[in-house]
Structures are given as structure tokens and as C-alpha cells.
Design a protein around this motif. Sequence first.
Motif, PDB file in Angstrom:
ATOM      1  N   GLU A   1       0.837  -1.207   0.000  1.00 59.00           N
ATOM      2  CA  GLU A   1       0.000   0.000   0.000  1.00 59.00           C
ATOM      3  C   GLU A   1       0.870   1.254   0.000  1.00 59.00           C
ATOM      4  N   ALA A   2       2.008   1.174   0.725  1.00 65.00           N
ATOM      5  CA  ALA A   2       2.925   2.335   0.721  1.00 65.00           C
ATOM      6  C   ALA A   2       3.406   2.603  -0.694  1.00 65.00           C
ATOM      7  N   TRP A   3       3.774   1.551  -1.400  1.00 64.85           N
ATOM      8  CA  TRP A   3       4.304   1.761  -2.754  1.00 64.85           C
ATOM      9  C   TRP A   3       3.210   2.165  -3.738  1.00 64.85           C
ATOM     10  N   MET A   4       1.989   1.715  -3.479  1.00 52.47           N
ATOM     11  CA  MET A   4       0.890   2.221  -4.309  1.00 52.47           C
ATOM     12  C   MET A   4       0.814   3.741  -4.161  1.00 52.47           C
ATOM     13  N   GLY A   5       0.985   4.208  -2.920  1.00 47.36           N
ATOM     14  CA  GLY A   5       0.972   5.648  -2.678  1.00 47.36           C
ATOM     15  C   GLY A   5       2.089   6.365  -3.421  1.00 47.36           C
ATOM     16  N   PHE A   6       3.290   5.811  -3.359  1.00 47.78           N
ATOM     17  CA  PHE A   6       4.433   6.457  -4.031  1.00 47.78           C
ATOM     18  C   PHE A   6       4.240   6.472  -5.550  1.00 47.78           C
ATOM     19  N   ILE A   7       3.773   5.337  -6.079  1.00 49.78           N
ATOM     20  CA  ILE A   7       3.584   5.236  -7.538  1.00 49.78           C
ATOM     21  C   ILE A   7       2.532   6.233  -8.010  1.00 49.78           C
ATOM     22  N   ARG A   8       1.408   6.260  -7.305  1.00 48.33           N
ATOM     23  CA  ARG A   8       0.336   7.156  -7.725  1.00 48.33           C
ATOM     24  C   ARG A   8       0.750   8.612  -7.604  1.00 48.33           C
ATOM     25  N   PHE A   9       1.460   8.925  -6.521  1.00 49.81           N
ATOM     26  CA  PHE A   9       1.843  10.312  -6.286  1.00 49.81           C
ATOM     27  C   PHE A   9       2.804  10.811  -7.366  1.00 49.81           C
ATOM     28  N   THR A  10       3.806  10.012  -7.675  1.00 53.27           N
ATOM     29  CA  THR A  10       4.812  10.468  -8.641  1.00 53.27           C
ATOM     30  C   THR A  10       4.274  10.418 -10.073  1.00 53.27           C
ATOM     31  N   THR A  11       3.474   9.411 -10.377  1.00 54.88           N
ATOM     32  CA  THR A  11       2.981   9.337 -11.760  1.00 54.88           C
ATOM     33  C   THR A  11       2.011  10.484 -12.071  1.00 54.88           C
ATOM     34  N   ALA A  12       1.368  11.019 -11.045  1.00 52.69           N
ATOM     35  CA  ALA A  12       0.475  12.172 -11.292  1.00 52.69           C
ATOM     36  C   ALA A  12       1.272  13.304 -11.922  1.00 52.69           C
ATOM     37  N   ILE A  13       2.484  13.524 -11.430  1.00 50.50           N
ATOM     38  CA  ILE A  13       3.338  14.591 -11.978  1.00 50.50           C
ATOM     39  C   ILE A  13       3.759  14.223 -13.404  1.00 50.50           C
ATOM     40  N   PHE A  14       4.104  12.945 -13.612  1.00 51.30           N
ATOM     41  CA  PHE A  14       4.522  12.520 -14.957  1.00 51.30           C
ATOM     42  C   PHE A  14       3.373  12.671 -15.960  1.00 51.30           C
ATOM     43  N   TYR A  15       2.166  12.317 -15.542  1.00 52.18           N
ATOM     44  CA  TYR A  15       1.019  12.431 -16.443  1.00 52.18           C
ATOM     45  C   TYR A  15       0.827  13.894 -16.851  1.00 52.18           C
ATOM     46  N   GLU A  16       0.963  14.779 -15.885  1.00 54.17           N
ATOM     47  CA  GLU A  16       0.824  16.207 -16.175  1.00 54.17           C
ATOM     48  C   GLU A  16       1.889  16.629 -17.204  1.00 54.17           C
ATOM     49  N   LEU A  17       3.107  16.123 -17.012  1.00 51.94           N
ATOM     50  CA  LEU A  17       4.203  16.468 -17.925  1.00 51.94           C
ATOM     51  C   LEU A  17       3.964  15.914 -19.325  1.00 51.94           C
ATOM     52  N   VAL A  18       3.450  14.689 -19.392  1.00 59.52           N
ATOM     53  CA  VAL A  18       3.231  14.056 -20.696  1.00 59.52           C
ATOM     54  C   VAL A  18       2.035  14.682 -21.423  1.00 59.52           C
ATOM     55  N   PHE A  19       0.946  14.894 -20.676  1.00 61.31           N
ATOM     56  CA  PHE A  19      -0.294  15.344 -21.309  1.00 61.31           C
ATOM     57  C   PHE A  19      -0.274  16.833 -21.644  1.00 61.31           C
ATOM     58  N   PHE A  20       0.328  17.641 -20.788  1.00 64.56           N
ATOM     59  CA  PHE A  20       0.121  19.086 -20.940  1.00 64.56           C
ATOM     60  C   PHE A  20       1.398  19.903 -21.106  1.00 64.56           C
ATOM     61  N   SER A  21       2.563  19.281 -20.992  1.00 62.35           N
ATOM     62  CA  SER A  21       3.742  20.135 -21.024  1.00 62.35           C
ATOM     63  C   SER A  21       4.387  20.109 -22.403  1.00 62.35           C
ATOM     64  N   ALA A  22       5.274  21.064 -22.602  1.00 63.35           N
ATOM     65  CA  ALA A  22       5.984  21.153 -23.874  1.00 63.35           C
ATOM     66  C   ALA A  22       7.212  20.247 -23.859  1.00 63.35           C
ATOM     67  N   TRP A  23       7.446  19.560 -22.782  1.00 61.15           N
ATOM     68  CA  TRP A  23       8.635  18.725 -22.666  1.00 61.15           C
ATOM     69  C   TRP A  23       8.552  17.518 -23.597  1.00 61.15           C
ATOM     70  N   GLY A  24       9.722  16.969 -23.891  1.00 59.55           N
ATOM     71  CA  GLY A  24       9.767  15.882 -24.865  1.00 59.55           C
ATOM     72  C   GLY A  24       9.567  14.488 -24.288  1.00 59.55           C
ATOM     73  N   LEU A  25       9.143  14.395 -23.018  1.00 58.16           N
ATOM     74  CA  LEU A  25       8.974  13.066 -22.411  1.00 58.16           C
ATOM     75  C   LEU A  25       8.047  12.172 -23.216  1.00 58.16           C
ATOM     76  N   LYS A  26       7.026  12.820 -23.837  1.00 61.19           N
ATOM     77  CA  LYS A  26       6.028  12.034 -24.569  1.00 61.19           C
ATOM     78  C   LYS A  26       6.652  11.227 -25.705  1.00 61.19           C
ATOM     79  N   TYR A  27       7.722  11.767 -26.305  1.00 63.62           N
ATOM     80  CA  TYR A  27       8.331  11.053 -27.429  1.00 63.62           C
ATOM     81  C   TYR A  27       9.010   9.767 -26.962  1.00 63.62           C
ATOM     82  N   LEU A  28       9.664   9.855 -25.772  1.00 68.12           N
ATOM     83  CA  LEU A  28      10.310   8.652 -25.238  1.00 68.12           C
ATOM     84  C   LEU A  28       9.250   7.604 -24.926  1.00 68.12           C
ATOM     85  N   GLY A  29       8.176   8.051 -24.247  1.00 71.00           N
ATOM     86  CA  GLY A  29       7.105   7.126 -23.866  1.00 71.00           C
ATOM     87  C   GLY A  29       6.374   6.567 -25.069  1.00 71.00           C
ATOM     88  N   ASP A  30       6.437   7.286 -26.186  1.00 68.23           N
ATOM     89  CA  ASP A  30       5.684   6.895 -27.376  1.00 68.23           C
ATOM     90  C   ASP A  30       6.507   6.035 -28.324  1.00 68.23           C
TER      91      ASP A  30
END
Lengths: 137, 659
Positions: free
Chosen positions: B448-477
Motif C-alpha cells: 500500500e505504501a508503494w501504491m501511494g508512491f507510484i500514484r503520487f509520482t505518476t500524477a506529476i509525470f502524467y501532467e508532464l506528458v499530457f500538458f507540457s511542452a517537454w519531450g517526455l512524450k516522445y520517449l514514452g511513445d
Amino acid sequence: MPNNEKMGLIIVFLGSAIALSSALFTTQPLVSLGDLHFFGDDRVIIRGYVGEHGGFEPKVLRLTTGCHRIVFIPMDVAQGFAIDDLQIDTGVVLPGEKKEFELCVNKSGVYVFRNSISSGPMTPFQIGYLVVEGNDS
Amino acid sequence: MKLLAILILILQISVACAQISAWVDPSGYATYPEDTKVIYVSVFQFGYHVDAIQKGNVQIIYPYESSSSLIHVGKDEKAVFRVKTIDVTHAFYIFHYLPYPSEKLYLIYPGIVEEIGPIVFDQVGKFKIRDPVVCDALNPFDYADLIVEPNVPFYFSILLTFLVFAIGVLYAKRGIGNGRDWDLLSFPFFGKKLKNALKSRNSTFLLQWINLVIFLFIIVTGLFGNPNGGENFSIIIVWVLWFALVEFMIFFAGRTWCTMCPMPVLGEWLARRRVVGVNRKFLSLNRSWPKSFDNMWVSSLGFLVLSLFIVWIVTRPVATAVLFLILILAGIFCHLYNPLRYFCRSLCPANGYIGYHSNASLFTIERKSHDVCIRHRHKDCVNGNKKGYGCPWALYPGGKDENTYCGQCFECLRTCPLDNMTVKLRSINRVIADLAKIATRARGKYDEAWMGFIRFTTAIFYELVFFSAWGLKYLGDMNRTWGANLASASVLIPSIADLAGWFNWAILVSGISLIIFPAVFYAVCYASKKIAKVEEPTERLFLSLSYSLVPYGLLIWMSFALSLVLVNWVKIVNVLTDPFGLGWDLLGIGKHLLKPIAPEILLYLQIPFILFGLFLATIATYEIARALTNERAKAEKICLTMGSIHVLSAIVAIWVVAG
């Protein structure tokens, strides 16, 4: 088996059947029937996909000599539709838009249609054939 | 060979520079007064690149290697954009500063430089630049950022972060008590109606059936509809509407999604041999579920794995369809193995996070009286009776005091002959008080602790992938340009180089989620222990305090979900009238271009959610620490020390959104 259970099973079966059978509307040749229904007349639909997505649908369009209403719909990115031999060019059409025009062909034969704008690396290969049959006028 | 590689690189850079120099040469265009900035922007699948900025006689040229998709202008500055496309037809839209694309569309055709402006930037802050015309798979992520300096809203939000933390500490120190709750089923009139609805087997069946039909349709549209996700019912309904709704539903309505989720129902109906009624002769092997899988590890790691492929899943209809097919089939196999909801409890990636965060929900199912449950010997809620099944989630509902594994199926309401089960609305104080109790019991619950860590950090990554101008989306894609349905699925086959890029992305996301953030969290817990002179082992503090991320993570996800819907709501309307993306107009309303709601303040609507999350995390930390140490002074020290990671996380989240 109780009545509500029988009713539930029927509802599940019908719902699933409707959801799954909706796929039939997307497949050839029913797609044109579906479109005819939605457009309510006999216009001919040409869908434009970039080369990576398979190109035009249909790739071979058979018409008789005379005039026809054509509807061109780009599906993925902005595209154009051109038949150089017939001096037809829609110019840029955006995805979500439809471009309707009248195509009059008096001479039977095979004509090439193509995407007239740059829509990615496979654009030069995005072509189709218009086969016109019937009496020349 | 090395020399050749260097020569090729030099040649490539020279060609790129020559290309840029050619088109940004100001002598070929109209001239503007010296106070007007001219910004040369290249548009491509899927982003923007500032090639040069010119003001008066000074021109700065940016090489292609620099990631300059951030544009800075000053307040009241005047700017003209010269925009060209380097691949297909695009369009150019600046939130707030240009008219909605439906009113005036700035199209960028191949081979033509479009001039847009001059625009006077009279409102400070961050604004998004977006391509409103579909240009294939990653078009929804096609963003650049425009920052009008000074970015006062961002600086003000950072100040607010500290203020909210301080208010949280003071609020917690004052003592939150046990909070209040309200028995929803005892409300006059409404309570009786709600009770009848929840007790009815038909109502649950209908909700499940409606969603089953919708999700079967999603699979069909995903396989056979338009390969472009933005035009396909499956992508828009699941990853814009459903995704956002579920986050809000968790906070306000607990696990209501699990009540109506269609993924396990085919398996459950098959195992029960009933779709509505009760039949306890199961069609199932009835094997006991392996102990090693009876936890949250599979679902939390499953969520992480899905997140590693999220760029594909949320943009390629075929990927979404395959995902749901796998989930439905897994549900069937699990129920044939054991008729209880072990698929949901232990395997479903969505159930894992919904269950984890539902401990921060205002809504819960509870017994009315603990004594009544203890005295009642038959335990119909566990064993079932003719009105309903024993808890399908393998719980003892009478003893339940957390939401983690309760799927809100309401079987306990139906089976309890003493009418001792009810649904409650909890105050925030009550939610935090209950969370503190769960946290102090959390021995060994690393899953459960790691579920918390995963969800918390991925929220920031999702924001970066979906809405930012950063190139992370290309790596993930994996650099795949095109969308895919079943017929065109082969366009997703990546090259070795692109796979290597994806591994970088996977290592980055999993490394931060699984190792770096938990390690920092552990270090801060250790510091808390030393500063507060607590005797409890650091592991205990670490596990217990990780529950402060339950409300915090949820609120950050809600902030992301809000933006998702406010920007993309038009697409929901579009796919309702044209679900397969074939040019239909079933509802006769036509299809519309992007029209974000409140584009001038959209980004800042997200910030209150982040700050409220910080507030809840602060008081949760204090309460958990107080419950662990039984001393307010120590709790305060722990809360202040842990505040460093909570405040820093809020600053990072706000920076991603508005900085």
C-alpha cells in the motif's frame, strides 16, 4: 429460473449483441450503406487516410459516366483530394470536415486520384483509382 | 568510424542551421517597429520549436538541438508570430490571447509561413499554445508554453504553498477530534429511497449492464474505428471522461465505480450462473487464492506498467481495446478459479488505486453498531443468505473499518437481517481521523505504501506528458507518429533505437516512483524520528506516514483530471455524434474544434486542488504522528519535518502546472 433473471439474461444478450454488431457498420461493403443512411441520398463517400493508415477508402472507385456527388472526408490529418486528369482539386480539407463536389466524367477509363497536399512521408503513395464505365458522350 | 560519425553530425547541424537561417531571415518579411518582438516558430508532429526571436536589429537563433518550446514575453510587450510547419497541416492557438479556433482558425499549411499578430500580452501568467487541428496520434499532447513575465500567479502560488502548510499545522495542532459523519440512509425521504435503490439487485445489475454495453462498444470502436485516438469514442470516453470522473468519484462517492464496473461482471455472472439473482452453487473451481497474491503488489505494479505505456494506451484505440479485452478475460478466468472478487482485490490496476485512495473519500459503508455485529452469530454478511451473497470481496463487513478492499457492492446491506449496515458521509476531520487509525495499523503493508508512491509520482509525470511542452512524450511513445486501430496496428512496431528511448523513459519513471521518491520519503522519516526523538523504528514511521499521500495523491490527480476535461470537453461531444470517427453526425450537432473552458485561468484552477491536497497531507501527517507517539510535541516536530517533502512536492506540482 426467476423471471427477473430471464429478463436480465435477455437484456445482457441484446445489449452485448447491439454493442458488438455495431462493428458491422464500419466494414465494407456495409459502410456505404451506413453512410447512405446517414447522408440520406446517393452521394459517394471517399475517406482519406494517410498512407501509414492504409490510404484511401475505397482505393478503387467504380462509377458510370455522367455526374456524381462526391464527399471527401479526411480521417486522420488534413488532406486534399485531386484527380489531375479531370482538373479536380479540393485543396486542404481538415479532419472532421467534409468536402462535397460534383464529379462529371464523360469518358470511360481509369483515372488516378491522389492526396493533393503534404500529409506525411507516405503522401506520394496515397493514391486510388477511379474506374469509369459506360458509354462515352 | 568515430570521425565519420562526427562529420555526419556536423553536416546535419550545419544543414539544420542553414535551414533555420534561411527562413528566419527578416529581410524576406514585412518590418515591424523596434518594440515588437518577432518569434519564429516551427510546428511539427507533435510540438513547437522556437527557431529564432528578433527584436529590432537583434536576432537570436536557436539551434534545433535546444528544447526551446518555451516562449517568454514581458507584460504589455507586443509580439508577432511567424509560424511554419515542417510536416503536415497544423494550426496555431494561444489560450486566451487568440480567438477560439471555432471562431478564427490560424492554419499552418506546408510551404507557407503564416504571420499571426501583433498580439499585446496584457495578462501575466502561463498560457498554453496548442494545435487545435488533428494532426494524428499525439495531437492531444501538442503543446508549447507561453509565459508572460512576471509570472505573478506562479510566485503567488508558491507563497500560498507555505501559507497553506502553516495553516495545516495550526489546524492540526488545534485538534481535529473524531470528526462527524452522517448516516445517509436515515435522512428523511431521501434516505429510504436510497436504501431501496442500494438494496435492490436490479439497480446494481442495470448499472453494470449499461457499463458493460458501453465498454463492449469501446472495444469495438477501439478495434474498428478511426485510428486517430482524438477522433475515436474509445479513447475520448475512457481517457478523458471516465478517467476524470473516477478521480472525482473516489473523493465524493468512494468506490462507486467498482459498484458498476463491467470488467469483472461477465466472470462473476458466469461463476454465479446468475446475472441478477442469488445462486450459491458456483460454476467455479473454488480454489483458494494464493496468499502471495492477496495484496496490492500486482495492482500497484500493474498501474505502473500501464503508466509506462500510457502514451500508447491513451492515444491508440487498438491499445485501449486490447487492454479492456485482457481485463475482461482475466476477470472471467479469475472467477472460474475462485468465485469471489479476487480479480478486483488483487489484480485490477484501477481497483488498486481506487481502493487505496477511497480511504480519503467522504463516502463509506459502515456498520451502525459494532456490538450488534459482534452479538450476531450467523454473520449473514459473510455467509450470505437468500437475499444476497456473502461479501464477494472476502471481508467481514461488520468489522470493516477501512475502504481499501471494500468494493461497495452493497451485498452486506442486502444480507444483514438486523439492518445494521449503512452508508455514511464523513466530514474531512473524520476522514483524517479514520486514515490515522489505518496508518497506525499498517505493519508490513509495503504494497500500500508503494501504491501511494507510484500514484503520487505518476500524477506529476502524467501532467508532464499530457500538458507540457517537454519531450517526455516522445520517449514514452517510442517515436511512433501514427494512430492505430486493428487494421493499422503494425505502425506501432518500434525500431531498436526507439525501444532504447522507451527504456530510458521506463527507467526514469519507475526509478523515481519505486526507488528515488520512496528513498527521499524514508530519509525524511528518519530525520523526523531523530528530530522528534521517537522510539518507534523508522520502518514503522515510514509505512504509517506514507498514508498521508492517500488524500494528497488523490487531490493532485483530481487537479490533472479537471484540466483534462476543461481542455478536451469538445472531443467528448464530437465522439458522441461520431463514435467511430468516420464522419458521421448521429446527433445532428456537427463536430467542433477545440474550445477550452476558461482558457485565461484554466491552469490556475488546478492549483487549489494541489493546495488542498497539501493541507490534507499536513493534517494527516500530524494525526498519524500523534497516534503513533501519543505526544503532541513530537507529532508537531514530525509534521514540520515531513512538511519539507510535502511542501516541496506541492511546489514541483505547481511548477509543472504554472511555472
